[in-house]
Design a protein around this motif. Sequence first.
Motif, PDB file in Angstrom:
ATOM      1  N   ARG A 186     -31.001 -11.316  22.428  1.00 13.48           N
ATOM      2  CA  ARG A 186     -32.237 -10.820  21.357  1.00 13.48           C
ATOM      3  C   ARG A 186     -31.816  -9.565  20.838  1.00 13.48           C
ATOM      4  O   ARG A 186     -31.339  -8.660  21.712  1.00 13.48           O
ATOM      5  N   ARG A 222     -37.275   0.080  20.198  1.00 17.13           N
ATOM      6  CA  ARG A 222     -38.101  -0.083  21.308  1.00 17.13           C
ATOM      7  C   ARG A 222     -39.520   0.421  20.997  1.00 17.13           C
ATOM      8  O   ARG A 222     -39.974   0.578  21.930  1.00 17.13           O
ATOM      9  N   HIS A 223     -40.173   0.283  19.704  1.00 17.94           N
ATOM     10  CA  HIS A 223     -41.171   0.869  19.341  1.00 17.94           C
ATOM     11  C   HIS A 223     -42.250  -0.303  19.319  1.00 17.94           C
ATOM     12  O   HIS A 223     -43.605   0.042  19.124  1.00 17.94           O
ATOM     13  N   CYS A 224     -41.840  -1.694  19.727  1.00 18.36           N
ATOM     14  CA  CYS A 224     -43.086  -2.586  19.721  1.00 18.36           C
ATOM     15  C   CYS A 224     -43.760  -2.577  21.001  1.00 18.36           C
ATOM     16  O   CYS A 224     -43.157  -2.116  22.088  1.00 18.36           O
ATOM     17  N   SER A 266     -45.690   5.868  10.226  1.00 22.50           N
ATOM     18  CA  SER A 266     -46.306   7.048  10.687  1.00 22.50           C
ATOM     19  C   SER A 266     -45.266   8.040  11.205  1.00 22.50           C
ATOM     20  O   SER A 266     -45.771   9.215  11.362  1.00 22.50           O
ATOM     21  N   LEU A 299     -32.381  -5.753  19.893  1.00 22.46           N
ATOM     22  CA  LEU A 299     -33.125  -4.596  20.381  1.00 22.46           C
ATOM     23  C   LEU A 299     -33.157  -3.602  19.349  1.00 22.46           C
ATOM     24  O   LEU A 299     -31.873  -3.027  19.020  1.00 22.46           O
ATOM     25  N   VAL A 325     -27.575  -2.383  18.126  1.00 19.86           N
ATOM     26  CA  VAL A 325     -26.685  -2.086  17.298  1.00 19.86           C
ATOM     27  C   VAL A 325     -26.767  -0.452  17.136  1.00 19.86           C
ATOM     28  O   VAL A 325     -26.253   0.001  16.036  1.00 19.86           O
ATOM     29  N   THR A 383     -40.532  -6.533  11.594  1.00 19.71           N
ATOM     30  CA  THR A 383     -42.138  -6.716  11.944  1.00 19.71           C
ATOM     31  C   THR A 383     -43.040  -6.534  10.880  1.00 19.71           C
ATOM     32  O   THR A 383     -44.253  -6.480  10.784  1.00 19.71           O
ATOM     33  N   HIS A 435     -45.306  -0.939   8.007  1.00 17.22           N
ATOM     34  CA  HIS A 435     -45.848  -0.541   6.660  1.00 17.22           C
ATOM     35  C   HIS A 435     -46.111   1.148   6.685  1.00 17.22           C
ATOM     36  O   HIS A 435     -46.431   1.324   7.842  1.00 17.22           O
ATOM     37  N   ALA A 463     -37.939  -2.200  11.952  1.00 21.74           N
ATOM     38  CA  ALA A 463     -39.431  -2.138  11.020  1.00 21.74           C
ATOM     39  C   ALA A 463     -39.371  -3.181  10.010  1.00 21.74           C
ATOM     40  O   ALA A 463     -40.614  -3.698   9.770  1.00 21.74           O
TER      41      ALA A 463
HETATM   42  C1  LIG Z   1     -45.712   5.496  17.934  1.00 17.87           C
HETATM   43  C2  LIG Z   1     -45.770   4.405  16.892  1.00 17.87           C
HETATM   44  C3  LIG Z   1     -45.922   4.555  15.539  1.00 17.87           C
HETATM   45  C4  LIG Z   1     -46.149   3.402  14.655  1.00 17.87           C
HETATM   46  N1  LIG Z   1     -46.306   3.682  13.524  1.00 17.87           N
HETATM   47  C5  LIG Z   1     -46.308   2.393  12.679  1.00 17.87           C
HETATM   48  C6  LIG Z   1     -46.806   2.474  11.492  1.00 17.87           C
HETATM   49  O1  LIG Z   1     -46.996   3.315  10.896  1.00 17.87           O
HETATM   50  N2  LIG Z   1     -46.640   1.428  10.648  1.00 17.87           N
HETATM   51  C7  LIG Z   1     -46.390   0.101  11.340  1.00 17.87           C
HETATM   52  O2  LIG Z   1     -46.496  -0.920  10.680  1.00 17.87           O
HETATM   53  N3  LIG Z   1     -46.002  -0.027  12.614  1.00 17.87           N
HETATM   54  C8  LIG Z   1     -45.818   1.161  13.365  1.00 17.87           C
HETATM   55  N4  LIG Z   1     -45.527   0.917  14.496  1.00 17.87           N
HETATM   56  C9  LIG Z   1     -44.993  -0.157  15.021  1.00 17.87           C
HETATM   57  C10 LIG Z   1     -43.420  -0.343  14.646  1.00 17.87           C
HETATM   58  O3  LIG Z   1     -43.023   0.163  13.433  1.00 17.87           O
HETATM   59  C11 LIG Z   1     -42.932  -1.622  14.951  1.00 17.87           C
HETATM   60  O4  LIG Z   1     -43.240  -2.143  16.109  1.00 17.87           O
HETATM   61  C12 LIG Z   1     -41.217  -1.769  14.645  1.00 17.87           C
HETATM   62  O5  LIG Z   1     -40.993  -2.960  14.565  1.00 17.87           O
HETATM   63  C13 LIG Z   1     -40.860  -1.038  15.674  1.00 17.87           C
HETATM   64  O6  LIG Z   1     -39.349  -1.047  15.280  1.00 17.87           O
HETATM   65  P1  LIG Z   1     -38.115  -0.794  16.633  1.00 17.87           P
HETATM   66  O7  LIG Z   1     -36.802  -1.178  16.110  1.00 17.87           O
HETATM   67  O8  LIG Z   1     -38.556   0.253  17.151  1.00 17.87           O
HETATM   68  O9  LIG Z   1     -38.361  -1.976  17.297  1.00 17.87           O
HETATM   69  P2  LIG Z   1     -38.191  -3.039  18.581  1.00 17.87           P
HETATM   70  O10 LIG Z   1     -39.117  -3.125  19.568  1.00 17.87           O
HETATM   71  O11 LIG Z   1     -37.081  -2.607  19.192  1.00 17.87           O
HETATM   72  O12 LIG Z   1     -37.831  -4.371  17.735  1.00 17.87           O
HETATM   73  C14 LIG Z   1     -38.748  -4.924  16.980  1.00 17.87           C
HETATM   74  C15 LIG Z   1     -38.047  -6.565  16.320  1.00 17.87           C
HETATM   75  O13 LIG Z   1     -37.070  -6.003  15.559  1.00 17.87           O
HETATM   76  C16 LIG Z   1     -35.886  -6.792  15.945  1.00 17.87           C
HETATM   77  N5  LIG Z   1     -34.803  -6.164  15.674  1.00 17.87           N
HETATM   78  C17 LIG Z   1     -34.644  -4.735  15.859  1.00 17.87           C
HETATM   79  N6  LIG Z   1     -33.282  -4.630  15.630  1.00 17.87           N
HETATM   80  C18 LIG Z   1     -32.676  -5.988  15.223  1.00 17.87           C
HETATM   81  C19 LIG Z   1     -31.624  -5.982  14.430  1.00 17.87           C
HETATM   82  N7  LIG Z   1     -30.469  -5.133  14.349  1.00 17.87           N
HETATM   83  N8  LIG Z   1     -31.368  -7.313  14.139  1.00 17.87           N
HETATM   84  C20 LIG Z   1     -32.164  -8.194  14.067  1.00 17.87           C
HETATM   85  N9  LIG Z   1     -33.474  -7.936  14.899  1.00 17.87           N
HETATM   86  C21 LIG Z   1     -33.689  -6.755  15.309  1.00 17.87           C
HETATM   87  C22 LIG Z   1     -36.230  -7.251  17.444  1.00 17.87           C
HETATM   88  O14 LIG Z   1     -35.591  -8.338  17.969  1.00 17.87           O
HETATM   89  C23 LIG Z   1     -37.800  -7.345  17.631  1.00 17.87           C
HETATM   90  O15 LIG Z   1     -38.105  -8.574  17.009  1.00 17.87           O
HETATM   91  C24 LIG Z   1     -45.386   2.131  15.353  1.00 17.87           C
HETATM   92  C25 LIG Z   1     -45.140   2.020  16.667  1.00 17.87           C
HETATM   93  C26 LIG Z   1     -45.110   3.300  17.463  1.00 17.87           C
HETATM   94  C27 LIG Z   1     -44.596   3.221  18.788  1.00 17.87           C
END
Ligand SMILES: Cc1cc2nc3c(=O)[nH]c(=O)nc-3n(C[C@H](O)[C@H](O)[C@H](O)COP(=O)(O)OP(=O)(O)OC[C@H]3O[C@@H](n4cnc5c(N)ncnc54)[C@H](O)[C@@H]3O)c2cc1C
Length: 462
Positions: A77, A82-84, A141, A79, A98, A153, A156, A150
Amino acid sequence: MSPKRSGMKKRTFLKTSSMLMAGSLLAPLVSCNSSSQKEKAVRTNWAGNLEYSTENLHLPKSVEELQQMVKDCDKARALGTRHCFNTIADSNDNQISVQHLNQVVSLDEQASTVTIEAGMSYGQLCPYLHERGFALHNLASLPHISVAGACATATHGSGMRNGNLATVVTALEFIDANGALITLSRKTDPEKFRGAVVNLGGLGVLTKLTLAIQPAFQMRQDVYQFLPLSQLEENFEEIMSSGYSVSLFTDWQTDKVNQVWIKRRIEENDTEKAAPTFFGASLATKNIHPIVELSAENCTEQMGVPGPWHERLPHFRMNFTPSSGKELQTEYFVPRQHAVEAIRAVSQLKDQLGPLLMISEIRAIDADDFWMSPCYQQPCIAIHFTCEQNKELLQQVMPMIEQALQPYEARPHWGKMFAMSPTRLQSLYQKLPDFKALLMEYDPQGKFRNDFMQHYIFSSET
Ligand SMILES: Cc1cc2nc3c(=O)[nH]c(=O)nc-3n(C[C@H](O)[C@H](O)[C@H](O)COP(=O)(O)OP(=O)(O)OC[C@H]3O[C@@H](n4cnc5c(N)ncnc54)[C@H](O)[C@@H]3O)c2cc1C
């Protein structure tokens, strides 16, 4: 908010900072095969509410290494940063990050596009673009999230005419379950592309994204306090259209919305004074945090001070780098025509929300054409809840929010907490069969299918 609750939040904040300094979240990395590197790896999500179910984190340094890794793994999977808050990025077997593939590949000024490696975060990309006179249309945000994660999922920002962050993707490259490198673009593969951008991490591992860009622009941010709910109900469209991006922050505890953040696009050297009042709300006289008791030092500049787009669109500064935070988030998208009724319905839950909620944020998002986007073919508002890290209480309150919003066909944010059954969730996505078929095409054996995907996308249980 009582002084006691506010004190608790300050303690939480301090605790988070000290956890960061102590580096207490570091755990040893376990290799799955010879191509993995031994490094120290964080094995929880950003909020620390989720410990990932595998010790195996792979950090390829090249696309070739990544391709071999995908071939070697039975299950994996991707990653991001890690903000989800939920298990969407989790794996029982292997996670692949990556993060080392984080360079700009090319900037095409003629076509107004930038192509980046998928490990890049907005915090890395935005200054690069700005220095060269370019901008993205919108940001979340905070800038610390990865672009790939971003978009996966449908993350926005806000703006009546701003689609989610994925709407500027024009092409993507990923590695499918066979280790093959696949490219899809809006131009050459319009149908598949609409299924592939908001992919929930199910398609494979993204290696590159091409994004539409526009000339860099200046913005100012003005904040108003205590907007009467009655004014919001009567003038919703006008209030949400009062800036390029508008956010409402409220704790629902009074008949007033705590804060209205208005982000406007401006010409250079705009010195116009903001009006002292706005639909009955008063102009803030200093920078404030959405939770007014907290220090605003990490917030982006307010008080109408002009600044570049990437230092005004996010609420929090780029150089503030929180790597974990003790909070839980949940958020629901409601078609825009039901905005006022939906806000009224949530306001009825103020007593239930009181002990749990740190702050709510209401934003507007324009419609898009991505199959799994909560804004698929409908402009929405999103009602967001930042909560204390009390999972038990949140699990009691979420069904109440979902019930209150059910008449408006509310869809949960894919990356945040929710309580909805798979059956209900699936019924809200008319293109789900096409999405499943697309995943089966690139991943017939379910190599990238984790428990989250199995439960919410592929299962037929209630
Ligand atoms: C403090 C905070 C503030 C936030 N603010 C907002 C906001 O303003 N608006 C909003 O809509 N959301 C917001 N979020 C939610 C956040 O933007 C989403 O959860 C987003 O998906 C996080 O991206 P990530 O890479 O950190 O996620 P991860 O949790 O690491 O991964 C999210 C998803 O993306 C996939 N993924 C990641 N990298 C890849 C890749 N290279 N190839 C294929 N799939 C991949 C993962 O498999 C997973 O399904 C916020 C979260 C936090 C913690």
